[in-house]
Design a protein around this motif. Structure first.
Motif, PDB file in Angstrom:
ATOM      1  N   GLY A 198     -23.426  -1.598  39.920  1.00 44.27           N
ATOM      2  CA  GLY A 198     -23.039  -2.750  40.727  1.00 44.27           C
ATOM      3  C   GLY A 198     -21.559  -3.059  40.622  1.00 44.27           C
ATOM      4  N   LYS A 201     -19.701  -0.752  42.927  1.00 45.08           N
ATOM      5  CA  LYS A 201     -19.836  -1.173  44.321  1.00 45.08           C
ATOM      6  C   LYS A 201     -18.891  -2.329  44.632  1.00 45.08           C
ATOM      7  CE  LYS A 201     -24.165  -1.566  45.830  1.00 45.08           C
ATOM      8  NZ  LYS A 201     -25.631  -1.872  45.800  1.00 45.08           N
ATOM      9  N   LYS A 202     -18.803  -3.254  43.685  1.00 41.32           N
ATOM     10  CA  LYS A 202     -17.968  -4.438  43.911  1.00 41.32           C
ATOM     11  C   LYS A 202     -16.479  -4.107  43.842  1.00 41.32           C
ATOM     12  CE  LYS A 202     -16.492  -8.734  43.968  1.00 41.32           C
ATOM     13  NZ  LYS A 202     -15.167  -8.385  44.434  1.00 41.32           N
ATOM     14  N   PHE A 242     -21.558  -4.513  49.934  1.00 43.29           N
ATOM     15  CA  PHE A 242     -21.263  -4.035  48.586  1.00 43.29           C
ATOM     16  C   PHE A 242     -20.858  -5.175  47.660  1.00 43.29           C
ATOM     17  CE2 PHE A 242     -20.436   0.003  50.967  1.00 43.29           C
ATOM     18  CZ  PHE A 242     -21.497   0.704  50.416  1.00 43.29           C
ATOM     19  N   GLY A 246     -23.689  -5.555  45.126  1.00 45.69           N
ATOM     20  CA  GLY A 246     -23.125  -5.150  43.842  1.00 45.69           C
ATOM     21  C   GLY A 246     -23.283  -6.239  42.799  1.00 45.69           C
ATOM     22  N   ASP A 249     -26.875  -6.300  41.785  1.00 47.04           N
ATOM     23  CA  ASP A 249     -27.134  -5.198  40.853  1.00 47.04           C
ATOM     24  C   ASP A 249     -26.689  -5.559  39.441  1.00 47.04           C
ATOM     25  OD1 ASP A 249     -28.254  -3.465  42.699  1.00 47.04           O
ATOM     26  OD2 ASP A 249     -26.332  -2.552  43.229  1.00 47.04           O
TER      27      ASP A 249
END
Length: 467
Positions: A198, A201-202, A242, A246, A249
């Protein structure tokens, strides 16, 4: 404090985990105490005053639920206490989140020019208020029993992994784990991997996509083109996914590291073939909350067609309003409500007859248009952006800026499109099964790259922080 910050990653989280796991597992109450203290510190880091508001919310809903059950035990319905709790929760949420919006609307309509002091929005108030209301409602319904231990309930409401951005965790989903949960090296490892996934993604994707979108929306009118605006809204489309998924996540991973199992919040929404499917995959905890606590009590779909249409419009207008105190969010929610009605009663069967790529294209165009209204709070500016996208703004199809953004962002957009499908995760799982050490090396690389971006980058917003 953000999960995607060096303070959290290198100080707050390690210290919390060391203290938490230093306590033997049989002393779960002490471990819960550590998590409660950590959660209050986490929240008060940026909101030292509003932590008292959250504690008040905990007291309000804790005692309201006890009173509901006590009244039911004495032969009553508990409805008055339930109503009191719901009204108070909505009043608190409305006062802090919608007061300014209401005053601006009154001033615009009446021209009264009433002066008021704008209130800072308490972080995460929309999330923890919905959690609190679902708890009292479930106690009233008999779905769960009231929590007798206040500190345990306060931990549920303030648990830092999901406090400021969800997923919206219902009490019944974690009630047992608050009182008795297991910890294992396997769960800790899986949670750590989920957190790093995550984080990547971030930081790696969402932040760079956000910087691209900001650059495009900052262009002077003379440098704007049709394709440039399409590149911009595509960047935002991936950024918001995202950014939020993210963060979800990371929250799910952190919870698992400490023995909690939160519900999934996203399930690859951008592979959907209809708007109905999209909302089964996007922000699933919010959709589930509105379905159970608003849509079904209104009658759901077991009513006449006109009433069902009204129910959908009410739910989706409220969904939009939940996201922000502005007319653009109400328009955004109503937009989806109308489309869901059309899919249900007008052209849904025709869409199903299209080839798969046609269904997907239809869905993504609708979703991309929606993000224009979501990202631009001024409705007039949002409409101007859309006019340019669809050749009605008097701008060229492409220009030198278009070529620049294509050359510099094509790889980023391509990687984002690929990562928004299950393909990447499926490949990674196969790699992990066959070569466990390589999978660990990959995640270590993602972590190092993310930290590098954090240390040397300056663009690190969080879109859902304002909700």
């Amino acid at each position: 404090m953000l999960f995607s910050s060096t303070i959290f990653i290198f100080y707050f989280l390690p210290i919390t985990l060391v203290i938490y796991y230093a306590i033997p597992e049989r002393y779960l109450r002490a471990r819960n105490g550590v998590l409660l203290a950590a959660s209050l510190i986490f929240y008060s880091w940026g909101e030292p005053v509003y932590v008292f508001l959250m504690i008040y919310s905990a007291f309000l809903n804790y005692f309201s639920a006890l009173q509901v059950r006590r009244e039911q035990h004495d032969g009553g319905t508990g409805k008055k206490n339930l109503l009191f709790a719901v009204v108070m929760n909505l009043f608190i949420l409305g006062f802090f989140k919608y007061y300014g919006f209401l005053m601006d609307t009154i001033n615009d309509i009446t021209g009264a020019n009433i002066k008021y002091t704008a209130l800072a929005l308490p972080i995460g108030i929309s999330f923890y208020t919905f959690q609190a209301m679902s708890y009292v409602i479930d106690v009233y319904r008999g779905t769960v029993g009231p929590q007798k231990n206040f500190f345990r309930f306060a931990l549920y409401l303030s648990l830092f992994p999901q406090l400021i951005a969800g997923p919206i965790v219902r009490y019944r989903d974690v009630a047992e784990e608050l009182e008795d949960r297991t910890h294992s090296l396997e769960d800790f490892g899986a949670g750590s991997m989920r957190f790093v996934f995550g984080l990547g993604k971030k930081i790696i994707l969402a932040n760079n996509l956000g910087a691209l979108y900001s650059s495009i929306t900052a262009l002077p009118d003379g440098q704007v083109s049709v394709l440039t605006y399409w590149i911009g809204i595509l960047a935002y489309t991936f950024q918001i996914y995202f950014d939020f998924s993210g963060y979800s996540d990371m929250a799910i991973g952190l919870g698992r590291m400490m023995g909690f199992h939160f519900m999934e919040n996203f399930n690859y929404p951008y592979i959907s073939k209809s708007i109905t499917e999209f909302w089964r995959r996007w922000h699933m905890s919010l959709s589930s909350w509105f379905r159970e606590y608003v849509y079904i009590p209104l009658g759901g779909n077991r009513v006449t067609v006109p009433r069902h249409i009204l129910n959908l419009l009410i739910v989706w207008s409220l969904t939009g309003l939940w996201h922000g105190a502005n007319w653009n969010f109400i328009m955004w929610g109503t937009y989806f409500g109308v489309l869901l009605i059309l899919e249900k009663y007008v052209y849904g069967k025709k869409i199903e007859k299209l080839p798969a790529w046609g269904q997907h294209l239809y869905t993504m165009v609708i979703v991309i248009i929606s993000w224009v209204f979501f990202s631009i709070t001024d409705i007039g500016q949002a409409l101007e952006y859309l006019k340019t996208m669809f050749f009605m703004g008097g701008h060229p199809v492409a220009n030198i800026k278009t070529l620049y953004f294509l050359r510099t962002s094509l790889v980023l957009l391509g990687a984002s499109a690929l990562c928004s499908t299950p393909v990447v995760l499926e490949k990674f799982k196969k790699l992990a099964d066959r070569y466990p050490r390589w999978s660990i090396a990959v995640m270590a690389g993602v972590f190092v790259l993310s930290v590098a971006y954090l240390v040397f980058g300056s663009y690190n917003p969080f879109l859902y922080f304002r909700f």
